[in-house]
Enzyme design. Sequence first.
Site, PDB file in Angstrom:
ATOM      1  N   GLU A 178      51.704  41.575  -5.121  1.00 25.98           N
ATOM      2  CA  GLU A 178      50.532  42.330  -5.256  1.00 25.98           C
ATOM      3  C   GLU A 178      49.446  41.721  -6.276  1.00 25.98           C
ATOM      4  O   GLU A 178      49.917  40.965  -6.997  1.00 25.98           O
ATOM      5  CB  GLU A 178      50.649  43.798  -5.723  1.00 25.98           C
ATOM      6  CG  GLU A 178      51.128  43.716  -7.021  1.00 25.98           C
ATOM      7  CD  GLU A 178      51.322  45.442  -7.355  1.00 25.98           C
ATOM      8  OE1 GLU A 178      50.486  46.180  -7.781  1.00 25.98           O
ATOM      9  OE2 GLU A 178      52.417  46.105  -7.366  1.00 25.98           O
ATOM     10  N   LYS A 202      47.460  40.353  -9.493  1.00 26.04           N
ATOM     11  CA  LYS A 202      47.616  40.930 -10.818  1.00 26.04           C
ATOM     12  C   LYS A 202      46.284  41.125 -11.529  1.00 26.04           C
ATOM     13  O   LYS A 202      45.496  40.142 -11.496  1.00 26.04           O
ATOM     14  CB  LYS A 202      48.282  39.716 -11.603  1.00 26.04           C
ATOM     15  CG  LYS A 202      48.734  40.044 -13.165  1.00 26.04           C
ATOM     16  CD  LYS A 202      49.611  38.840 -13.723  1.00 26.04           C
ATOM     17  CE  LYS A 202      49.935  39.542 -14.965  1.00 26.04           C
ATOM     18  NZ  LYS A 202      48.973  39.751 -16.014  1.00 26.04           N
ATOM     19  N   ASP A 209      43.294  41.908 -14.151  1.00 32.34           N
ATOM     20  CA  ASP A 209      42.946  41.411 -15.189  1.00 32.34           C
ATOM     21  C   ASP A 209      42.429  42.693 -15.986  1.00 32.34           C
ATOM     22  O   ASP A 209      41.130  42.533 -16.086  1.00 32.34           O
ATOM     23  CB  ASP A 209      41.854  40.261 -15.234  1.00 32.34           C
ATOM     24  CG  ASP A 209      41.853  39.335 -16.442  1.00 32.34           C
ATOM     25  OD1 ASP A 209      42.769  39.758 -17.372  1.00 32.34           O
ATOM     26  OD2 ASP A 209      41.204  38.345 -16.485  1.00 32.34           O
ATOM     27  N   TYR A 250      51.113  50.497 -11.012  1.00 31.93           N
ATOM     28  CA  TYR A 250      51.900  49.658 -10.112  1.00 31.93           C
ATOM     29  C   TYR A 250      53.336  49.761 -10.595  1.00 31.93           C
ATOM     30  O   TYR A 250      54.110  49.240  -9.828  1.00 31.93           O
ATOM     31  CB  TYR A 250      51.772  47.970 -10.758  1.00 31.93           C
ATOM     32  CG  TYR A 250      51.787  47.595 -12.196  1.00 31.93           C
ATOM     33  CD1 TYR A 250      52.851  47.789 -12.849  1.00 31.93           C
ATOM     34  CD2 TYR A 250      50.503  47.657 -12.799  1.00 31.93           C
ATOM     35  CE1 TYR A 250      53.094  47.557 -14.115  1.00 31.93           C
ATOM     36  CE2 TYR A 250      50.697  47.413 -14.338  1.00 31.93           C
ATOM     37  CZ  TYR A 250      51.952  47.387 -14.711  1.00 31.93           C
ATOM     38  OH  TYR A 250      51.960  47.151 -16.136  1.00 31.93           O
ATOM     39  N   LYS A 261      50.437  32.638 -11.678  1.00 35.15           N
ATOM     40  CA  LYS A 261      49.105  32.830 -12.228  1.00 35.15           C
ATOM     41  C   LYS A 261      48.046  32.055 -11.358  1.00 35.15           C
ATOM     42  O   LYS A 261      48.381  31.047 -10.843  1.00 35.15           O
ATOM     43  CB  LYS A 261      49.003  32.332 -13.615  1.00 35.15           C
ATOM     44  CG  LYS A 261      49.895  33.105 -14.561  1.00 35.15           C
ATOM     45  CD  LYS A 261      49.330  34.621 -14.702  1.00 35.15           C
ATOM     46  CE  LYS A 261      48.102  34.657 -15.589  1.00 35.15           C
ATOM     47  NZ  LYS A 261      48.234  34.701 -17.072  1.00 35.15           N
ATOM     48  N   CYS A 282       5.790  20.031 -19.642  1.00 37.48           N
ATOM     49  CA  CYS A 282       6.735  19.880 -18.542  1.00 37.48           C
ATOM     50  C   CYS A 282       7.482  18.668 -18.835  1.00 37.48           C
ATOM     51  O   CYS A 282       6.775  17.592 -18.943  1.00 37.48           O
ATOM     52  CB  CYS A 282       6.082  19.938 -17.339  1.00 37.48           C
ATOM     53  SG  CYS A 282       7.096  19.329 -15.802  1.00 37.48           S
ATOM     54  N   CYS A 321       6.058  16.380 -15.344  1.00 35.75           N
ATOM     55  CA  CYS A 321       4.623  16.065 -15.055  1.00 35.75           C
ATOM     56  C   CYS A 321       3.760  16.197 -16.553  1.00 35.75           C
ATOM     57  O   CYS A 321       2.847  15.814 -16.640  1.00 35.75           O
ATOM     58  CB  CYS A 321       4.098  16.981 -13.975  1.00 35.75           C
ATOM     59  SG  CYS A 321       3.831  18.599 -14.820  1.00 35.75           S
ATOM     60  N   CYS A 330       5.734  25.568 -15.792  1.00 35.90           N
ATOM     61  CA  CYS A 330       5.011  24.705 -15.424  1.00 35.90           C
ATOM     62  C   CYS A 330       3.939  24.981 -14.349  1.00 35.90           C
ATOM     63  O   CYS A 330       4.685  25.338 -13.340  1.00 35.90           O
ATOM     64  CB  CYS A 330       5.751  23.369 -15.024  1.00 35.90           C
ATOM     65  SG  CYS A 330       4.590  21.856 -14.266  1.00 35.90           S
ATOM     66  N   CYS A 377       3.286  19.403  -9.698  1.00 30.68           N
ATOM     67  CA  CYS A 377       4.463  18.651 -10.542  1.00 30.68           C
ATOM     68  C   CYS A 377       5.385  18.058  -9.563  1.00 30.68           C
ATOM     69  O   CYS A 377       5.844  18.826  -8.503  1.00 30.68           O
ATOM     70  CB  CYS A 377       4.965  19.649 -11.384  1.00 30.68           C
ATOM     71  SG  CYS A 377       6.594  19.290 -12.141  1.00 30.68           S
TER      72      CYS A 377
HETATM   73  O1  I6G Z   1      51.563  43.261 -16.688  1.00 37.42           O
HETATM   74  C1  I6G Z   1      52.018  43.789 -15.468  1.00 37.42           C
HETATM   75  C2  I6G Z   1      50.980  43.862 -14.307  1.00 37.42           C
HETATM   76  C3  I6G Z   1      51.309  44.081 -13.190  1.00 37.42           C
HETATM   77  C4  I6G Z   1      53.353  44.316 -15.028  1.00 37.42           C
HETATM   78  C5  I6G Z   1      53.844  44.358 -13.764  1.00 37.42           C
HETATM   79  C6  I6G Z   1      52.834  44.433 -12.826  1.00 37.42           C
HETATM   80  O2  I6G Z   1      53.244  44.819 -11.822  1.00 37.42           O
HETATM   81  C7  I6G Z   1      51.973  44.765 -10.458  1.00 37.42           C
HETATM   82  N1  I6G Z   1      54.893  44.533 -13.590  1.00 37.42           N
HETATM   83  C8  I6G Z   1      55.794  44.596 -14.524  1.00 37.42           C
HETATM   84  C9  I6G Z   1      57.237  44.988 -14.016  1.00 37.42           C
HETATM   85  C10 I6G Z   1      55.490  44.515 -15.714  1.00 37.42           C
HETATM   86  N2  I6G Z   1      54.072  44.079 -16.013  1.00 37.42           N
HETATM   87  C11 I6G Z   1      56.589  44.238 -16.739  1.00 37.42           C
END
Ligand code: I6G
Length: 679
Positions: free
Chosen positions: A117, A119, A121, A231, A319, A413, A416, A433, A438
């Site tokens: 899935e 990750k 941020d 998750y 990542k 400018c 020109c 300008c 120009c």
């Molecule tokens: O930090 C995390 C983000 C997403 C996770 C994670 C995750 O699963 C989608 N799953 C685990 C098992 C852990 N950190 C430790």
Amino acid sequence: MNNPITDQVKKEARKLQRQLTEHNHRYHVLDDPVISDIEYDQLLQRLIEIEKEFPEFSTPDSPTKRVGASPLSAFEQATHSVPMLSLDNAFKDEDVIDFHKRCIKNLNQENLFYIAEPKLDGVAVELKYENGVLVQATTRGDGTTGELITQNVRTIRSVPLKLHEAKFEAPSLLEVRGEVIITRSDFDRLNKIRLENEESIFANPRNAAAGSLRQLDSKITATRPLDIFVYGTGIAQGISFQTQSQMLEALKEFGFPVNAHIKSGLSIESVLTFYKELEALRDSLAYEIDGMVIKVDDISFQRQLGEKIKSPRWAVAYKFPAMQKTTTIKDIIVQVGRTGILTPVAILEPVNVGGVVVSRATLHNEDEIKRKDIRIGDTILVMRAGDVIPKVVKIIESQRKENEVSFKMPSHCPVCHSKIQKTKLDKSIINKCVNASCQAQLKERIKHFVSKKAFDIEGLGKKIVDQLVDEGMLKSFSDVFLLEKEKLTGLDRLGEKSATNLIHSIEKSKKISLRRFVYALGIDHTGEQAAKLISERFLTLKEIMETSEEILKEIKGIGPETASAVTQFFSNLENKGIIKNITYSDVIITNDQPSYTEFQDNLFANKRIVLTGTLQTMTRSEAKKQLEKLGANITSSISAKTDFLIAGEKAGSKLAKARKFGIAILDETQLTALLKENV
Ligand code: I6G
């Protein structure tokens, strides 16, 4: 003794709590509301009144708790019953294959199935439910101990305050883990408002989410557009799962948002393919992701593999390349745009950001440079997001040596040398300008004229346009059609073959739609959408050239600035001459759009219409065709400018939105009757 009146009020409170919980879930998790925001607010208001008068009827899971509670003086700490581990990182396919090899070796298996899935941020949190009711929320902290942020998390609309029990009974104890996020669009809106209020802006959605969650006053958190995706679980008493996929299904049933881009049953090869798919999707997602999490799906295998001190052996985070990097500003130059606006641009020490080498970043305008205190020589954080021009997020103050050089906008400018005019636009000072001849503006105007969404002339790239203007071969748009192969051949970058191809592309471009033509002219405030609306309203270019500002303003979606810019453009003698020359070069302007005048007499003519839900007597596309024949403009999303919503059965969020905006709603019977009347 029971009091019949309080019994009645208690019943009403419970009913309102149930209804509001359901509507909240529909709106924030299922994206399928069935009542308007106003109706929701009315129900909530009534519940607030009752709970104020009868505090004994208020419960910890009451929807009234979402508005925030009294401010705290500090956050208390809480120890996680099961440590919140982090994940090992993988940066290349081989790292993932190594992870797979370790898993199959330790488990003594030939092969394994994985679940993967995005990750997100965001900010990791843990939510604790006792007998189905949210009683505690904590940050991850150091993994062992986090901060108690229960009041703040209660304000997040997509977090259920009580578990849904439609399929499973609520377990006696359930700890749910997830990531609190802010979507990109909410983040932009939040920062825009902060800028208007002269507050500091957040560097990215994750910082904004973290800052919002760490408010001692949960009423402030309640105003922030926080969201969550869950998750996994910590302790789960009274429920068990055989696979990670089953766990996610159950979490969904309990009312949690679970990400839609999850795949299970994956071989390790399919995991790597899915990674590429997600990477391609990355920029189009509503929220930021920084990689993909891969997990062994079978939970008994997860247990066998166990954990290291800081991370599980059964999961890894693959990542994506970072979208923000640090580099230094070598110089700041000033670019002159098509409309004469001066934009400062940072020339950077080239740096690879998410797989693309970035050597320039826009600084937008003088105010932005002042606000971020950007100087030549600074070490900065640069960000790339999708196709947009890279931008400087912030300077790294700790790297300041104090020999950095401040930037000053030139008074003339850079191309020109005519004097720059300063004007105010949305609180920012714009440097412009105003010399129409120009060369820098001319180059940009021609680049726009030949660009993909305009005349789409292949082979006439930016460098060639610069060269042709410098050589005096292009003095206006219309000169593009006078280019001759013999004169092109021999120019830098242009051999015989490229020149032939270019002439061919120019010939091919000569048949153009009215919409593209209007857009190509690069009129101020007239982008693709405005050009489309204008060309839908008129049959020919001549009609547009002869129309008035008033008539243009009558077009839905055309504002006063566009209307004024368009009439000014076409009343300019020089522009008239250029257009005449273009048409003398055998350019054919087509307009496939039905003309407005043909449809003046019917209800749907020139109206913006959205179709939603299932129709019984025709398909949506048939309805669309019939409406378009009458001159309607079918759009996909509801806005305040929508004229009608045609709502079939099971019309969801669009219906609620239309009600919110007070848009006319027609059901299928009304639609068929009106179609008959109007043909
Ligand atoms: O930090 C995390 C983000 C997403 C996770 C994670 C995750 O699963 C989608 N799953 C685990 C098992 C852990 N950190 C430790």
